[in-house]
Design an enzyme around this catalytic site. Structure first.
Site, mmCIF file in Angstrom:
data_model
loop_
_atom_site.group_PDB
_atom_site.id
_atom_site.type_symbol
_atom_site.label_atom_id
_atom_site.label_comp_id
_atom_site.label_asym_id
_atom_site.label_seq_id
_atom_site.Cartn_x
_atom_site.Cartn_y
_atom_site.Cartn_z
ATOM 1 N N SER A 169 -11.636 -0.671 0.103
ATOM 2 C CA SER A 169 -10.300 -0.643 0.710
ATOM 3 C C SER A 169 -10.363 -0.951 2.193
ATOM 4 O O SER A 169 -9.407 -1.472 2.769
ATOM 5 C CB SER A 169 -9.659 0.739 0.528
ATOM 6 O OG SER A 169 -9.041 0.862 -0.712
ATOM 7 N N HIS A 194 -3.547 6.028 3.438
ATOM 8 C CA HIS A 194 -4.330 4.849 3.061
ATOM 9 C C HIS A 194 -3.802 3.571 3.724
ATOM 10 O O HIS A 194 -4.563 2.812 4.337
ATOM 11 C CB HIS A 194 -4.311 4.710 1.540
ATOM 12 C CG HIS A 194 -5.303 3.741 0.984
ATOM 13 N ND1 HIS A 194 -5.050 2.397 0.871
ATOM 14 C CD2 HIS A 194 -6.555 3.938 0.479
ATOM 15 C CE1 HIS A 194 -6.100 1.798 0.319
ATOM 16 N NE2 HIS A 194 -7.026 2.706 0.067
ATOM 17 N N ASP A 240 0.846 -1.186 0.000
ATOM 18 C CA ASP A 240 0.000 0.000 0.000
ATOM 19 C C ASP A 240 0.888 1.244 0.000
ATOM 20 O O ASP A 240 1.962 1.231 -0.598
ATOM 21 C CB ASP A 240 -0.920 -0.039 1.233
ATOM 22 C CG ASP A 240 -2.254 0.651 1.011
ATOM 23 O OD1 ASP A 240 -2.241 1.880 0.831
ATOM 24 O OD2 ASP A 240 -3.294 -0.021 1.027
#
Length: 858
Positions: free
Chosen positions: A527, A219, A167
């Site tokens: 996600s 994220h 990620d």
């Protein structure tokens, strides 16, 4: 009128073109938007290619020269070919990633020991729109998935399990991960962004890795917290250890060559599970390119890989994209959380959940206003027209959604003197409106659900109703609790494989965030659903170490015990190509002693009745007797969004009851027939459900496509024109145009793919005879695995620079020719998905009008 490059170049709008053809189709205003335009130069024919960046695959056959990363670079230099090596692979792919000029690719492909070259493709993270930090909502999400039971009653925490997060990195200083990041690698640095057309960050294809895989985007830290934070937030598996693999900068895209390198590193670091919450619409993964082959091999070698299904629920079917389209990965859909912590106001003392509108004045934290309504709960165009001056002076206007934009409604209320606006939905669920527009909005604007709006409407009709602004947040039931999030992407994949696999809560999830950005945040999307499943698998592996490296067994246990949800407004279950097997129940997956295999039935295309078998095995110590029923699900009609069928398929079972002794098994056959009332092209589905006293319920979902998949046209609408070198827009053009390519105006084709195409071939033919120019072929470009357009009016753009690939780029040297002046046409041929290239009926074809190339100065 735009200045034309030649007197003979006539601009024709799409409106005029359709009118001249007598079309009744509503015209689209020219110019058409350019949507991902692969170029017509040598092998630059895949979407989202990173300029100058390529995979080089080495031969691995006996008797063929073997190359290594070092010997390849040396060999290229000896041949005068300049290359920069980005990554060398040895575990999952035999080759390297390089940066070089496109003109050198033919020479590289011809080097001894080179098997093939492939362009590097680019992908993005889901966009981040953090809401204000609120109280933890993982707690309520874990009650939906059996995680709370697995932790409290089974005592599982994920201890001893390693989870790799590929990620944007992880905030290594965050206290919720203290001492548990056991492996890390930054592959790119903070400023890396290889997308020259990206809007999120400046173009910068140069990687500058840091020694620490720290997260500046947010994220990856949020995802990791859902998997296993332990502090202010408690993740699904709070005792796992982490591998942090940073493949994104602070913003922007990354290449699949970077992710392949991260996969190899995660395998070298002995990770048990990989989470990749990375997706994009349309990418077609079928083990034909380096990254997808590597991902398949990683799974075969023992990595369990969990991915997000994507957030393209508004784009209809066949939206499974990067990672999630690959059959071997576990693709996770997004379900709604059961509760939500939101800002609120009081209406006559009763708390009402709200969403603040983008572009409005700041939300007050105190004060009162009297409500006034501009319509009723049945008004379809509420506040779409000007309201009487002063009619709302000093009041808060209650307005129903519909017909016109939120901005228009708000402007009309503001002009009538309203001090605030409350907009309520006209369909179930919450909305997040924007009131950004030409006229600035200077008053607060909030949105509430349909249910709350109708209650407010009734209160106002009954008497004086007062709004009191409040500070802070409060907990509210989510009106869409346990339903599939509207944004979650639909399957199946492009070859009708079963996708997504199953689901978990991903909306309104509060988790860790980089400390410099506040430490915690609430995000939504698939996600956030994928790491919930990754954490749950960690609990499974802790409970049953024999499951390590057994992705298909893990998937089977999860799918068998997932619980499907209903389609809103019906008694039918939601579509299997939207929710997969349903929302997981990991506690049942862990304790169950029975198994139904296969755990999913991808039926492919079905023109009549199809028969499948399911084997149910008993690994327990007691005989189990199951009652078996068929539960139909809603179907989706066509590829474009918003069309559903409640007709449902029928299923005839070979038996409605089975008894299985310990160590034994039983086989059930099922004959599935799509509804005769459904149109061809409907994706249908349902569940074979097995219930028993004292045993967990087993389910096997199925998914099919009614009709002949190859009978559905892929290439449906095509236009000839050119790309303007100044504004980069596509313009429709008439027959007989003359192009001097040196001046920048190049012939182009805009084409709509209603369904995915196995390949799209662009061939130059003689303008008068329609025949190929050379015996070796006249192919300009051949694009394998092309995705469908995301909207009904969308187009792909192909423009041509005058060169001709007389041989495809393979192990030999491609011959690139520049055509002489003359009259030509471009022929476009599309092979329908999963079609037979030798069957003419599986091809769609279109030929352009005549155009002229004149590169000479005379």
């Amino acid at each position: 009128m735009k200045k034309q490059p030649y007197p003979s170049l006539v601009l024709l709008t799409l409106t005029a073109l359709l009118a001249s053809c007598g079309s009744s189709v509503q015209p689209t205003v020219s110019p058409l938007p350019v949507a991902h335009a692969p170029q017509g130069t040598l092998n630059k024919d895949l979407v989202n290619q990173s300029p100058g960046r390529w995979f080089v695959e080495f031969e691995n056959q006996a008797g063929v020269q073997k190359l290594s990363a070092q010997s390849f670079t040396r060999l290229a230099a000896e041949q005068g070919i300049s290359v920069k090596q980005n990554y060398a692979y040895s575990r999952l792919f035999n080759g390297v990633s390089i940066t070089t000029t496109d003109q050198s690719i033919g020479d590289i492909a011809s080097l001894p020991g080179v098997k093939a070259v492939y362009p590097v493709k680019l992908y993005k993270l889901e966009s981040l729109k953090p809401q204000p930090p609120i109280s933890p909502e993982i707690d309520t999400a874990t009650s939906q998935t059996g995680v709370d039971v697995a932790r409290t009653e089974l005592g599982l925490t994920g201890k001893g399990i390693k989870v790799g997060i590929i990620d944007s990195g992880i905030d290594v200083d965050h206290p919720d991960f203290k001492g548990r990041i056991v492996a890390q690698k930054d592959f790119v640095g903070d400023t890396y962004n290889p997308d020259p057309d990206g809007e999120e960050a400046p173009y910068n294809p140069v990687t500058k890795p840091d020694p620490i895989a720290d997260d500046c985007g947010g994220h990856g830290t949020h995802v990791a917290g859902i998997v296993g934070a332990k502090g202010k937030v408690t993740g699904v598996a709070p005792d796992v250890t982490f591998g942090a693999y940073k493949v994104f900068g602070c913003e922007g895209s990354t290449g699949d060559d970077v992710m392949l390198a991260a996969l190899e590193q995660a395998q070298a670091d002995d990770m048990d599970i990989i989470n990749m919450s990375i997706g994009s619409f349309g990418s077609w993964f079928e083990d034909t390119d380096p990254y997808s082959k590597a991902l398949n091999k990683a799974i075969q070698d023992g990595l369990i890989v969990v991915v997000s299904a994507g957030n393209n629920g508004d784009l209809g079917a066949f939206a499974s994209g990067f990672n999630s389209a690959l059959e071997s990965t576990i693709a996770v859909a997004n379900f709604e959380n059961v509760s939500m912590m939101t800002p609120f106001f009081n209406a006559n003392g009763k708390a009402v959940s709200l969403t603040n509108a983008t572009g409005a004045a700041p939300l007050p934290t105190s004060g009162t206003l009297e409500f006034a309504r501009t319509g009723t709960s049945s008004t379809t165009n509420d506040a779409c027209n000007a309201l009487p001056a002063g009619s709302l002076k000093g009041k808060v206007a209650l307005i129903r959604r519909g017909t016109c934009s939120f901005h228009i409604k708000t402007v009309n209320a503001q002009n009538a003197g309203a001090a605030a606006v409350v907009i309520y939905n006209n369909q179930p669920g919450a909305i997040s409106p924007t009131v950004v527009g030409t006229t600035p909005i200077t008053i607060p604007v909030v949105a509430v659900t349909k249910e709350d709006g109708e209650k407010l409407d009734a209160m106002i009709a009954a008497g004086t109703t007062t709004l009191e602004w409040k500070a802070g947040v409060a907990r509210f039931p989510n009106p869409r609790a346990d339903l599939v999030a509207l944004s979650s992407s639909y399957g199946p994949n492009q070859t009708l494989k079963f996708k997504p696999d199953l689901g978990a809560p991903g909306n309104l999830i509060y988790s860790t965030y980089p400390l410099e950005k506040g430490g915690y945040a609430t995000l939504s999307g698939t996600s956030m659903a994928a790491p919930h499943v990754a954490g749950a698998i960690a609990l499974m592996l802790e409970a049953k170490p024999s499951l390590k490296g057994q992705q298909e067994q893990v998937r089977t246990l999860l799918q068998n015990h997932s619980v499907p949800t209903v389609f809103p407004g019906t008694t039918l279950l939601d579509s299997t190509n939207r929710q997969g097997a349903g929302i997981m129940n990991v506690a049942h997956s862990i304790v169950s002693t029975t198994l139904a295999e296969p755990s999913r039935l991808p039926l492919g295309d079905v023109e009549g009745t199809i028969t499948k078998t399911i084997r149910v095995s008993n690994r327990g110590i007691k005989t189990v007797t199951y009652d078996i029923v068929h539960q139909p699900a809603v179907g989706t009609v066509g590829v474009q969004p918003g069309k559903y069928s409640d007709k449902a398929a029928t299923a005839v079972l070979s038996t409605n009851k089975i008894s299985i002794a310990p160590g034994g098994s039983a086989v059930v056959s099922v004959q599935i027939t799509p509804s005769a009332q459904d149109a061809n092209g409907t994706v249908f589905g349902g569940y074979i459900t097995m219930t028993a006293a004292g045993a967990a319920t087993l389910r096997v979902p199925y998914m099919g496509f009614k009709g002949d998949y190859q009978a559905e046209a892929s290439l449906t609408t095509t236009y000839f024109g050119y790309i303007d070198p100044e504004d980069k827009e596509f313009y429709i053009d008439t027959e007989g145009t003359e192009f001097n390519l040196a001046e920048g105006y190049k012939p182009a084709v805009a084409f709509h793919l209603e369904y995915p195409a196995e390949k799209v071939v662009f061939e130059l033919v003689n303008g008068q005879t329609g025949q190929p120019l050379y015996s070796t072929g006249s192919v300009i470009s051949e694009i394998n695995h092309y995705y469908r357009n995301s909207t009904a009016g969308g187009v792909h753009i192909f423009d041509w620079n005058g060169s001709l690939k007389a041989a495809q780029l393979k192990a030999g040297v491609p011959v690139t020719k520049v055509v002489p002046d003359g009259a030509y046409r471009i022929q476009v041929r599309a092979l329908r998905a999963a079609g037979d290239a030798q069957n003419p009926a599986h091809w769609d074809s279109w030929t352009s009008p005549v155009f002229y190339i004149k590169n000479s100065k005379n």
